[in-house]
Motif scaffolding. Sequence first.
Motif, PDB file in Angstrom:
ATOM      1  N   ARG A 273      -2.462   4.696  16.276  1.00  9.40           N
ATOM      2  CA  ARG A 273      -3.879   4.359  16.104  1.00  9.40           C
ATOM      3  C   ARG A 273      -4.370   3.415  17.191  1.00  9.40           C
ATOM      4  O   ARG A 273      -5.581   3.281  17.402  1.00  9.40           O
TER       5      ARG A 273
ATOM      6  N   GLN B   9       0.813  -1.213   0.000  1.00 10.99           N
ATOM      7  CA  GLN B   9       0.000   0.000   0.000  1.00 10.99           C
ATOM      8  C   GLN B   9       0.854   1.274   0.000  1.00 10.99           C
ATOM      9  O   GLN B   9       0.324   2.363   0.230  1.00 10.99           O
TER      10      GLN B   9
ATOM     11  N   ASP C  94       3.265  11.815  10.641  1.00 15.80           N
ATOM     12  CA  ASP C  94       2.362  11.131   9.721  1.00 15.80           C
ATOM     13  C   ASP C  94       3.057  10.033   8.926  1.00 15.80           C
ATOM     14  O   ASP C  94       4.220  10.182   8.509  1.00 15.80           O
TER      15      ASP C  94
ATOM     16  N   VAL D 299       1.683   7.120   5.692  1.00 15.09           N
ATOM     17  CA  VAL D 299       0.580   6.949   4.729  1.00 15.09           C
ATOM     18  C   VAL D 299       0.616   5.543   4.165  1.00 15.09           C
ATOM     19  O   VAL D 299       1.673   5.052   3.754  1.00 15.09           O
ATOM     20  N   GLU D 300      -0.552   4.915   4.155  1.00 15.92           N
ATOM     21  CA  GLU D 300      -0.740   3.642   3.460  1.00 15.92           C
ATOM     22  C   GLU D 300      -1.959   3.787   2.565  1.00 15.92           C
ATOM     23  O   GLU D 300      -3.065   4.037   3.061  1.00 15.92           O
TER      24      GLU D 300
ATOM     25  N   THR E 288       5.826   4.860   4.950  1.00 24.57           N
ATOM     26  CA  THR E 288       4.856   4.030   5.661  1.00 24.57           C
ATOM     27  C   THR E 288       5.315   3.756   7.087  1.00 24.57           C
ATOM     28  O   THR E 288       4.541   3.280   7.910  1.00 24.57           O
TER      29      THR E 288
ATOM     30  N   GLU F  58      -4.593   5.528   0.845  1.00 25.35           N
ATOM     31  CA  GLU F  58      -5.131   6.876   1.027  1.00 25.35           C
ATOM     32  C   GLU F  58      -5.312   7.221   2.503  1.00 25.35           C
ATOM     33  O   GLU F  58      -5.877   8.263   2.833  1.00 25.35           O
ATOM     34  N   ALA F  59      -4.843   6.335   3.392  1.00 24.71           N
ATOM     35  CA  ALA F  59      -5.015   6.544   4.832  1.00 24.71           C
ATOM     36  C   ALA F  59      -3.765   7.190   5.430  1.00 24.71           C
ATOM     37  O   ALA F  59      -2.647   6.712   5.215  1.00 24.71           O
ATOM     38  N   THR F  60      -3.983   8.262   6.171  1.00 30.03           N
ATOM     39  CA  THR F  60      -2.904   8.938   6.890  1.00 30.03           C
ATOM     40  C   THR F  60      -3.070   8.679   8.386  1.00 30.03           C
ATOM     41  O   THR F  60      -4.172   8.824   8.931  1.00 30.03           O
ATOM     42  N   PHE F  61      -1.992   8.269   9.026  1.00 30.95           N
ATOM     43  CA  PHE F  61      -2.035   7.972  10.456  1.00 30.95           C
ATOM     44  C   PHE F  61      -0.689   8.357  11.063  1.00 30.95           C
ATOM     45  O   PHE F  61       0.226   8.784  10.355  1.00 30.95           O
TER      46      PHE F  61
END
Length: 542
Positions: free
Chosen positions: A534, A397, A441, A443-444, A414, A446-449
């Motif tokens: 998360r 991803q 941040d 990113v995987e 990532t 379209e998800a940012t965490f």
Amino acid sequence: MPIIRLPYEYLETLTGTDRETIIDRLPMIGADIERIEEDHIDVEFFPDRPDLFSTEGVARAMQGFLELKEGINEYPVTPSGITFRVDPGLADIRPYLGSAVIRNVSLTEEAIESLMGLQEALHWAVGRGRAKVAIGVHDMDTVTPPFYYQAAPRDRAFVPLDFDEEMTMEEILERHPKGVDYAHLVRDFDRFPLITDAEDNVLSFPPIINGELTKVTTATKNILLDCTGTDEKAVMTAVNNICTALADAGATIESVEVDGTSMPSLSPSVRTVSVNECCELLGISLTADEMAAHLRTMRFGAEAESEDEVKVTVPCYRSDIMHDWDTFEDVAISYGFENFDAALPESFTTGKPHPVMILQDGVREIMAGLGFLEMMPFTLTNERVLYTAMQREPNAQVLRLRHPISEEQTVVRTDILPMLVETLQINHHRELPQRLFAIGDCVEGEATFQKVAAVSIHTEADFSEIYACADALMREMDIPYEIEESDDPAFIPGRRANIFVDGKKAGVFGEINPDVIRAFELDAPICAMEFDLRCVPQHRGL
């Protein structure tokens, strides 16, 4: 940002007015006064204005701003007849050379201090710590042209600046203070850059140190300037700024032939800008003649060509002028920030911290309390750093850039841990231990965490140390957790563990695999951890 020391007496002489007037108006050209002393003032300037990194440059700008002079200065350049030859062997080491001869200089102690301050500020702001540009200033009358910029054997010896004994270039990297500071720029090359004259006397070992032979003193009347580097534009920016600063103090500039190319030219560039666009952007009303007058106050050449066009002649030292809007900024400075009408924005909101930022601030406090120093690595990286060097399989991803501008920045990270190990590689010449952490941040798809990672490198770094740190982090965040044996190839088997929160994998810690350590050209044990925020309870509802 560079802080420039401005001696009052020298500044008053160059500007042609008193110090009180200068101090009163200096902040309005976009400078912050750091401190006012009895004999000088320290001023902080933005890195994009290298023309203000010397007393001469500040005096030139203030003459216009105080309406003592206006318009652009001319900098005639005459041929010196002096040549420089560049060794093709430097192509992969430090390929670019800029040079000039500066004659009839009058170097008081204050002028030398200004020149050395300009040199060091340019090293920082333009040269990126001498990596892109290194500057050498030499007493021209102590050497014999023509000059040769060569890739020399590492055992070549000369007397370095401020020493009284001959040393090889290898020894300079180990024993001279500047050699120790900047050895990482050349250490890995088979041969080192060296500048010599017709009699094989050494002028400079760029980007490390000049020779004692060409030391500049108050008796110096003629200067040979050399600027070497890995970026041609940055090299010539340094040349132009030093030449024009000394020319404004009364020196004359002569060109040098470098492999058949004459430099510097010091000629200005010309652009035509829109009056209407400037007024719309600044929110003021000006005629073309008024706009031109403001630009002349800022030491540009400027003439109205029509009701909506002004022809602007940009001095060679204004390397920050890359867009029409850059000239509009100078119009605003001349117009006077204090003369703009204050107004509230059309929409009014009350801000508050985002919950993610509150969480990150809490984690920062914990990590700092554990003795780690925070770093802020780039969000963009490449798959070699993220996966290959870490011995990990690529993340399916991972978000790739469609049009990357370099091979070093092709994907969005990532994970954060690889960037911290890369930071250790960049700082391998620094003393140990080094204990670093980063939070931010990832990113995987379209998800940012957010993740937090930490590394510790020293001769006794081990599993127990990082286990204690991971346990302290989880305990301080009040998160119940469990650990299990990990199979992460970035870590040593038997000395690695996964962190589980509510049955889900939340992180990993352990001792870094020796293969990873070697891939990043390091030679000391590393222990590390990484945790996905998360899994923090207060994060889940965001």
